[in-house]
Design an enzyme around this catalytic site. Structure first.
Site, mmCIF file in Angstrom:
data_model
loop_
_atom_site.group_PDB
_atom_site.id
_atom_site.type_symbol
_atom_site.label_atom_id
_atom_site.label_comp_id
_atom_site.label_asym_id
_atom_site.label_seq_id
_atom_site.Cartn_x
_atom_site.Cartn_y
_atom_site.Cartn_z
ATOM 1 N N ARG A 170 12.486 82.889 17.573
ATOM 2 C CA ARG A 170 13.343 82.011 16.761
ATOM 3 C C ARG A 170 12.619 80.749 16.328
ATOM 4 O O ARG A 170 12.745 80.299 15.187
ATOM 5 C CB ARG A 170 14.607 81.664 17.548
ATOM 6 C CG ARG A 170 15.526 82.860 17.764
ATOM 7 C CD ARG A 170 16.812 82.459 18.454
ATOM 8 N NE ARG A 170 17.674 83.620 18.653
ATOM 9 C CZ ARG A 170 18.871 83.564 19.208
ATOM 10 N NH1 ARG A 170 19.346 82.407 19.635
ATOM 11 N NH2 ARG A 170 19.604 84.647 19.367
ATOM 12 N N ALA A 215 4.457 74.982 22.646
ATOM 13 C CA ALA A 215 5.242 76.040 23.289
ATOM 14 C C ALA A 215 5.181 75.918 24.800
ATOM 15 O O ALA A 215 6.105 75.402 25.432
ATOM 16 C CB ALA A 215 4.732 77.411 22.824
ATOM 17 N N GLU A 269 1.895 69.566 34.409
ATOM 18 C CA GLU A 269 2.646 68.412 33.907
ATOM 19 C C GLU A 269 3.368 67.721 35.059
ATOM 20 O O GLU A 269 3.781 68.392 36.009
ATOM 21 C CB GLU A 269 3.665 68.868 32.843
ATOM 22 C CG GLU A 269 3.006 69.440 31.599
ATOM 23 C CD GLU A 269 4.015 69.874 30.540
ATOM 24 O OE1 GLU A 269 5.233 69.738 30.775
ATOM 25 O OE2 GLU A 269 3.590 70.353 29.470
ATOM 26 N N HIS A 293 5.257 66.322 26.144
ATOM 27 C CA HIS A 293 6.283 67.368 26.159
ATOM 28 C C HIS A 293 7.591 66.871 25.528
ATOM 29 O O HIS A 293 8.652 66.871 26.156
ATOM 30 C CB HIS A 293 6.546 67.869 27.573
ATOM 31 C CG HIS A 293 7.059 69.287 27.601
ATOM 32 N ND1 HIS A 293 6.732 70.188 28.570
ATOM 33 C CD2 HIS A 293 7.890 69.960 26.758
ATOM 34 C CE1 HIS A 293 7.325 71.346 28.340
ATOM 35 N NE2 HIS A 293 8.036 71.225 27.237
ATOM 36 N N LEU A 294 7.473 66.488 24.268
ATOM 37 C CA LEU A 294 8.617 65.943 23.542
ATOM 38 C C LEU A 294 9.338 66.990 22.685
ATOM 39 O O LEU A 294 10.244 66.644 21.941
ATOM 40 C CB LEU A 294 8.154 64.795 22.628
ATOM 41 C CG LEU A 294 7.531 63.579 23.308
ATOM 42 C CD1 LEU A 294 7.097 62.553 22.263
ATOM 43 C CD2 LEU A 294 8.503 62.953 24.298
ATOM 44 N N ALA A 321 11.660 69.093 23.017
ATOM 45 C CA ALA A 321 13.128 69.178 23.059
ATOM 46 C C ALA A 321 13.772 67.805 23.057
ATOM 47 O O ALA A 321 14.994 67.697 23.225
ATOM 48 C CB ALA A 321 13.566 69.946 24.299
#
Length: 529
Positions: A151, A231, A261, A279-280, A282
């Site tokens: 998606r 990803a 992380e 890790h932005l 979301a």
């Protein structure tokens, strides 16, 4: 009558709280405080968490009334889904809450690497005007390679089409015709690496994709390529990328995820042509609000006894008791099928035989599809979205039932027809009062063995000495064989050996084994989570 109780264990958007307040008693607790959490769950009907609260077997043991646990986000790393299922607790998440946000962030990184946006920004704020140093490149007319057409990958491809880019993609689990409908040309991984000016990663992190882009792959790319990974960390080998950037074999990279992380110190950070974010993918207000409202609505549906679209561990409705033991087996059959096929079928048949066909076995079809796509797509796979994933990939799915089952009381078969006409099948059954799982057929060969976390399948021409070669090579490599089944269609004809081993076989060793016995089929199957 008192209202059902919903425990909110972490911050939830005001819109999500508003969905709950009229129909439920809403309580709050700090889910990260274990001493406070365990007594708080004792008399609640639902619990909503994010990433800091661990919903494990101990929590379910204390939560005798709990009917649903909802994760306001995509991942479920902090939820023991198996323990929840055993306790009869529905698990839901918000699988589509951040897909737009994640796609947009990948494009932001791609643009930033193309035009050196953060570098120019930093220099200017330090009083330096460096127009010539930070000359960038246009997107128009360039080729972008999308790794993974799930998606998020599709959203990225659709948006980059607006920049007048040529879009190619690598995804062995989508039909070429479906990709063509999206305006995307499917190519092999090596072709993508050789042709792309930009590469953007949208794959799940699995044993197969870990380190997928390593030294070999980075020696195939154009020196002007820019690579984006928003990803999962580890799909792009960070050490290999560091070497490629140092050698000038890669022009730039945009990274939002890392192997470990939090990551605040990496050799990649020394490169001026690397754009990195913590890790932005979301992290937008809209995504957080969507996650809150989606899980709140799912909780409301679950506590009302209605169908729950985002249920992870159940169909969202009642499942006959006789079928429940078959769900994990059928999911394993789907996973084994995908490992054998290493691609997407044009048609998938789920065949159920025996006494259980007296029930509605549609849920077994869903379980098979869930297994087929687990580890293949970037998003979480549920009983509800699995048919949608099949439809998106152009797979025709059929469920067939028969009361007749000559060899076994009940047997479930997952059979797929590939684009070249090859048929791949795997069958299983449950044995005895303890419902022990058994694999009883692969590609037409009769077998009987228990599925295991590490398995290998070898197809070859029947001849003396093969078993000895297998045992010696694996023994020399320190791989212990736990079980072995051999099937053949005739003496000197086609043979199939299935191994269960105590540890994964290194890919190089597996290929060597296949060469030494002349195997035409060499597959490793990983059922370990």
């Amino acid at each position: 009558m008192s209202k059902p109780v919903v425990l909110v264990a972490e911050e939830l958007s005001p819109a999500g709280i508003a969905v709950l307040e009229n129909d439920f008693e809403v309580r709050y607790v700090d889910g990260a405080d274990r001493a406070a959490l365990l007594p708080a769950v004792a008399d609640v009907d639902a619990m909503i968490i994010r990433s800091a609260t661990k919903a494990d077997a101990e929590v379910f043991e204390h939560a005798k009334r709990l009917r649903v646990v909802a994760r306001a986000g995509v991942g479920l790393d902090n939820v023991d889904v198996e323990a929840a299922t055993k306790a009869g607790v529905m698990v839901v998440n918000a699988p589509t809450s951040n897909i737009v946000t994640a796609a947009e962030h990948a494009i932001a990184l791609l643009l930033a690497t193309a035009r050196n946006v953060p570098q120019g920004h930093s220099a200017l704020k330090q009083g330096e005007w460096k127009r010539s140093k930070y000359t960038g490149v246009e997107l128009q007319g360039k080729t972008v390679g999308v790794l993974g057409l799930g998606r998020i990958g599709i959203l990225v491809a659709q948006r980059l089409a607006g920049f007048d880019m040529e879009i190619i993609a690598y995804d062995p689990y989508i039909q070429a015709a479906r990709a063509a409908q999206l305006g995307v040309k499917l190519v092999s991984l090596d072709e993508l690496l050789q042709q792309a000016d930009f590469i953007t990663v949208h794959l799940p992190k699995t044993k197969e994709t870990l380190g997928l882009i390593g030294d070999r792959e980075l020696n195939l790319v154009k020196p002007e390529v820019r690579i984006v990974n928003a990803a999962r960390g580890g799909i792009v080998d960070e050490a290999a990328l560091d070497r490629a950037l140092t050698d000038g074999r890669v022009a730039g990279a945009g990274l939002d995820v890392f192997s470990t992380e939090p990551c605040t110190d990496s050799p990649l950070f020394k490169h001026d042509n690397v754009v990195a974010t913590p890790h932005l993918g979301a992290s937008t207000h809209e995504a957080q609000e969507k996650a809150g409202t989606q899980v709140a609505k799912s909780v409301k549906l679950a506590l009302s006894g209605e169908f729950v679209p985002d249920a992870v561990n159940v169909q969202g409705g009642a499942v006959a008791e006789d079928l429940k033991p078959g769900l994990p087996l059928t999911e394993k059959l789907g996973r084994i099928f995908t490992s054998l096929a290493q691609g997407v079928p044009v048609r998938l048949d789920v065949i159920v035989r025996g006494e259980i066909t007296a029930h509605d076995v549609k849920v077994l079809e869903l379980a098979a599809l869930k297994g087929v796509f687990s580890g293949v797509v970037e998003e979480s796979v549920t009983f509800v979205n699995a048919p949608l994933l099949a439809g998106e990939r152009g797979i025709e799915v059929s469920l067939t039932t028969s009361e007749e089952s000559p060899a076994w009381r009940n047997v479930i078969t997952v059979k797929g027809t590939m684009a070249d006409g090859e048929v791949i099948s795997v069958s299983g059954t449950l044995s005895g009062p303890r419902h022990l799982e058994r694999i009883v057929e692969i590609n037409g060969f009769d077998l009987e063995l228990s599925p295991a976390p590490h398995m290998a399948v070898l197809g070859y021409v029947d001849k003396p000495g093969v078993i000895g070669v297998i045992g010696k090579l694996l023994g020399d490599r320190g791989v212990n064989i736990a079980g072995m089944q051999v099937g053949r269609d005739a003496k000197g004809g086609k043979a199939l050996t299935v191994l269960t081993v105590d540890s994964a076989i290194a890919q190089d060793d597996l290929e060597t084994l296949g060469t030494e016995i002349g195997a035409g089929l060499v597959r490793q199957i990983e059922l370990a989570d």
